[in-house]
Design an enzyme around this catalytic site. Structure first.
Site, mmCIF file in Angstrom:
data_model
loop_
_atom_site.group_PDB
_atom_site.id
_atom_site.type_symbol
_atom_site.label_atom_id
_atom_site.label_comp_id
_atom_site.label_asym_id
_atom_site.label_seq_id
_atom_site.Cartn_x
_atom_site.Cartn_y
_atom_site.Cartn_z
ATOM 1 N N GLU A 5 23.913 -41.097 13.460
ATOM 2 C CA GLU A 5 24.182 -39.791 14.038
ATOM 3 C C GLU A 5 25.215 -39.063 13.179
ATOM 4 O OE1 GLU A 5 25.167 -37.893 18.424
ATOM 5 O OE2 GLU A 5 26.113 -39.794 17.878
ATOM 6 N N LYS A 13 18.552 -34.873 21.084
ATOM 7 C CA LYS A 13 19.415 -35.666 21.967
ATOM 8 C C LYS A 13 19.515 -35.031 23.355
ATOM 9 C CE LYS A 13 24.081 -37.702 22.069
ATOM 10 N NZ LYS A 13 25.364 -37.781 21.346
ATOM 11 N N CYS A 34 22.791 -42.259 20.411
ATOM 12 C CA CYS A 34 24.154 -42.541 20.859
ATOM 13 C C CYS A 34 24.295 -42.633 22.392
ATOM 14 C CB CYS A 34 25.100 -41.506 20.266
ATOM 15 S SG CYS A 34 26.838 -42.016 20.204
#
Length: 265
Positions: free
Chosen positions: A41, A114, A154
């Protein structure tokens, strides 16, 4: 069996510096024989402030970051999953934190934005990604030479319902920039849990060190197998982890413990 690799970086505020580092590490990953390579990321920029990434956001299909990824995938004949990069959104003050997938001919073939945006506040540590990021809405999967790949980023790791919504996959990828505080407490156990409950491989590419903005990331990029065993790990610093995705082993796990077939909800 297919070799996969995850790249660990300590990204800086300079896109140019990060592209040069990624070029070197992608070549190192390709040299392992990896067919699929994952970047972390924020690999292209870890700004001095959260707003720095907005200034370098690219429209989909155009820009130096995307051109670089396409070039690397084609040059090394690998499938390259680009951790996350900032794509332009309808909000000029915010970006979309996006994983892009390029096939071994350099073609853009997949995307995941995301969904879950990180927020954390404890003592002097505080993060609020929603200030500069527009959340995604759609589950992301892509068919690759190593099987069906489910994409996450994440903070998504804490929401198991996202991974269930992918359906059966051979590999889950988790590019991340976990903080040292939360990573030390939860990173490995969450990765292993996602592998165990979905009976698939999990490949995690992390940021791993102290950045120019003062942030310290946890690192520990790793590959976890469908039984929950950590096959390879890099604690801190730049580098590459690689290992095998063994479809026969995955099938044997699912056959001996048919948990996916026993799901009722």
């Amino acid at each position: 069996m297919n070799t996969v690799a995850a790249i660990q970086m300590i990204s800086s505020p300079s896109v140019g510096e990060n592209l040069a580092t990624a070029r070197r590490l992608i070549a190192q990953a390709a040299a392992t024989g990896a067919k699929l390579v994952l970047l972390p990321e924020y690999w292209a920029i870890m700004g001095l402030s959260d707003g720095d990434k907005v200034a370098v956001a690219e429209p989909l299909g155009k820009g130096p970051i995307q051109d670089f990824m396409s070039e690397m995938a084609r040059h090394h004949s690998i499938w390259l999953l680009g951790g996350t990069l900032p794509l332009a959104s309808d909000d000029p003050a915010r970006v979309v934190n996006t994983t892009l997938v390029y096939d071994d001919e350099g073609r853009h073939v997949g995307r995941y934005d995301k969904i879950h945006l990180f927020g954390f506040s404890k003592g002097t540590e505080s993060y609020d990604e929603a200030r500069t990021i527009v959340p995604g809405r759609n589950v992301g999967t892509v068919e690759t030479p190593v099987g069906k790949v489910g994409m996450s980023v994440c903070y998504d790791l804490r929401f198991p319902e996202l991974f269930r919504a992918m359906g059966p996959v051979s590999l889950i990828v988790v590019p991340a920039a976990f903080t040292y505080t939360t990573g030390q407490a939860h990173w490995e156990i969450l990765l292993r849990a996602r592998a165990i409950e979905n009976q698939c491989y999990v490949l995690a590419a992390a940021q791993g060190g102290i950045h120019q903005n003062g942030r310290r990331t946890w690192g520990h990029s790793m590959l976890v197998d469908p039984w929950g065993a950590v096959k390879t790990v890099l604690a801190e610093g730049e580098g590459v982890v690689h290992g095998e995705v063994d479809a026969l082993f995955m099938d044997s796990v699912r056959e001996s413990l048919p948990a996916l077939k026993h799901r009722t909800m």
